[in-house]
Enzyme design. Structure first.
Site, PDB file in Angstrom:
ATOM      1  N   SER A 177       0.857  -1.530   0.456  1.00 35.48           N
ATOM      2  CA  SER A 177      -0.024  -0.182   0.084  1.00 35.48           C
ATOM      3  C   SER A 177       1.145   0.970  -0.244  1.00 35.48           C
ATOM      4  O   SER A 177       1.847   1.415   0.127  1.00 35.48           O
ATOM      5  CB  SER A 177      -0.755   0.056   1.074  1.00 35.48           C
ATOM      6  OG  SER A 177      -1.465   1.237   1.490  1.00 35.48           O
ATOM      7  N   TYR A 199      -2.453  -1.037  10.869  1.00 41.49           N
ATOM      8  CA  TYR A 199      -2.568  -1.452   9.171  1.00 41.49           C
ATOM      9  C   TYR A 199      -0.623  -0.769   8.396  1.00 41.49           C
ATOM     10  O   TYR A 199      -0.200  -1.291   8.439  1.00 41.49           O
ATOM     11  CB  TYR A 199      -3.334  -0.208   8.559  1.00 41.49           C
ATOM     12  CG  TYR A 199      -3.904  -0.919   6.770  1.00 41.49           C
ATOM     13  CD1 TYR A 199      -4.338  -1.694   6.164  1.00 41.49           C
ATOM     14  CD2 TYR A 199      -2.951   0.149   5.882  1.00 41.49           C
ATOM     15  CE1 TYR A 199      -4.959  -2.108   5.102  1.00 41.49           C
ATOM     16  CE2 TYR A 199      -2.951  -0.200   5.020  1.00 41.49           C
ATOM     17  CZ  TYR A 199      -4.375  -1.225   4.482  1.00 41.49           C
ATOM     18  OH  TYR A 199      -4.304  -1.470   2.981  1.00 41.49           O
TER      19      TYR A 199
END
Length: 265
Positions: free
Chosen positions: A147, A160
């Protein structure tokens, strides 16, 4: 059921590179929806036998019916189940992910641990199991769907961000160790992608801040992006395909950032 390249074509405007994975097996985690599903379909169109892995049975069984591949139901946070899985694959795509948004002082420790198990330790265990077979044949592709949060941070996403930063580091170590054996390892780093995970974040933030979902998208999520739109799953899947292609044979230990310019600021 036969599967041809015309079946479930990518979104309009996404051109596919030449990629032949005939005779190869691809294990794709998180294949039930979003990027994982788009990736599984893309690799199947390239001729791979796709082992679609997800926690949702109906989704992967439907995908296996479409591709002629295999549906495998597994909770990646259950390490006993992960250990019982046959990890043999020519192409391993670690795509599964979950999200939890909260300030660090309010972040549930058990949720932090679960996110790291699913998004960092499970990929390590799968890579660890797949590498011997890749080494034996002198060819393999490890693709970690990371990401933009693997290279940048955002508030309230401690688990995350930590997991994705760790995945970036793991991927580079695999690249260094696998190079002598014909194995490459790369990350693909999307920004906000049009997936169920992001759709839920939009709805949650709209409710939390008392604003419309359109405002969340334009004023919060895409505020730092140069391109004011969500990335499409098929665009990310094509980057996964690219690092599996002959053109990218010398590419390893790197990250392909597909974030619409989010990280350029």
């Amino acid at each position: 059921m036969s599967f041809t390249p015309a079946d479930h074509a990518p979104a309009s405007g996404v051109e596919e590179i030449a990629l032949d994975l005939g005779g190869r097996t691809a294990l794709v985690t998180g294949a039930g929806s979003g990027i994982g599903r788009a990736t599984a379909l893309r690799l199947a169109r390239a001729g791979a036998h796709v082992r679609a892995l997800d926690v949702t049975r109906a989704a992967v069984e439907e995908l296996a019916d479409l591709t002629g591949g295999t549906a495998e139901v597994l909770d990646l946070s259950d390490f006993d189940a992960v250990g019982a899985l046959d990890p043999t694959a020519d192409v391993l795509v670690n795509c599964a992910g979950i999200q939890h948004v909260a300030p660090i002082e309010q972040f549930p420790p058990e949720q932090f641990s679960r996110i790291l198990r699913i998004m960092l330790e499970a990929p390590f265990r799968l890579v660890r199991g797949a590498l011997p077979g890749m080494y034996a044949q002198g060819w393999g592709r490890v693709v970690n769907v990371s990401s933009v949060h693997g290279i940048r941070a955002s508030a309230y996403k401690s688990a995350y961000v930590a997991a994705k930063h760790g995945l970036e580091g793991l991927s580079k170590v695999v690249a260094l160790e696998g190079a002598a054996h014909g194995v490459t390892s790369n990350c693909v780093d999307p920004g906000y992608v049009r997936t169920p995970l992001v759709d839920q974040q939009i709805a949650d933030q709209a409710a939390a801040h008392g604003i419309s979902e359109e405002q969340v998208l334009g004023e919060v999520m895409l505020a730092s992006a140069a391109l004011k739109r969500l990335v499409e799953p098929a665009e990310v899947a094509e980057m996964v395909a690219f690092v599996c292609s002959r053109t990218a044979a010398s590419m390893t230990g790197t990250s392909l950032v597909v974030d619409g310019g989010w990280s350029a600021r």
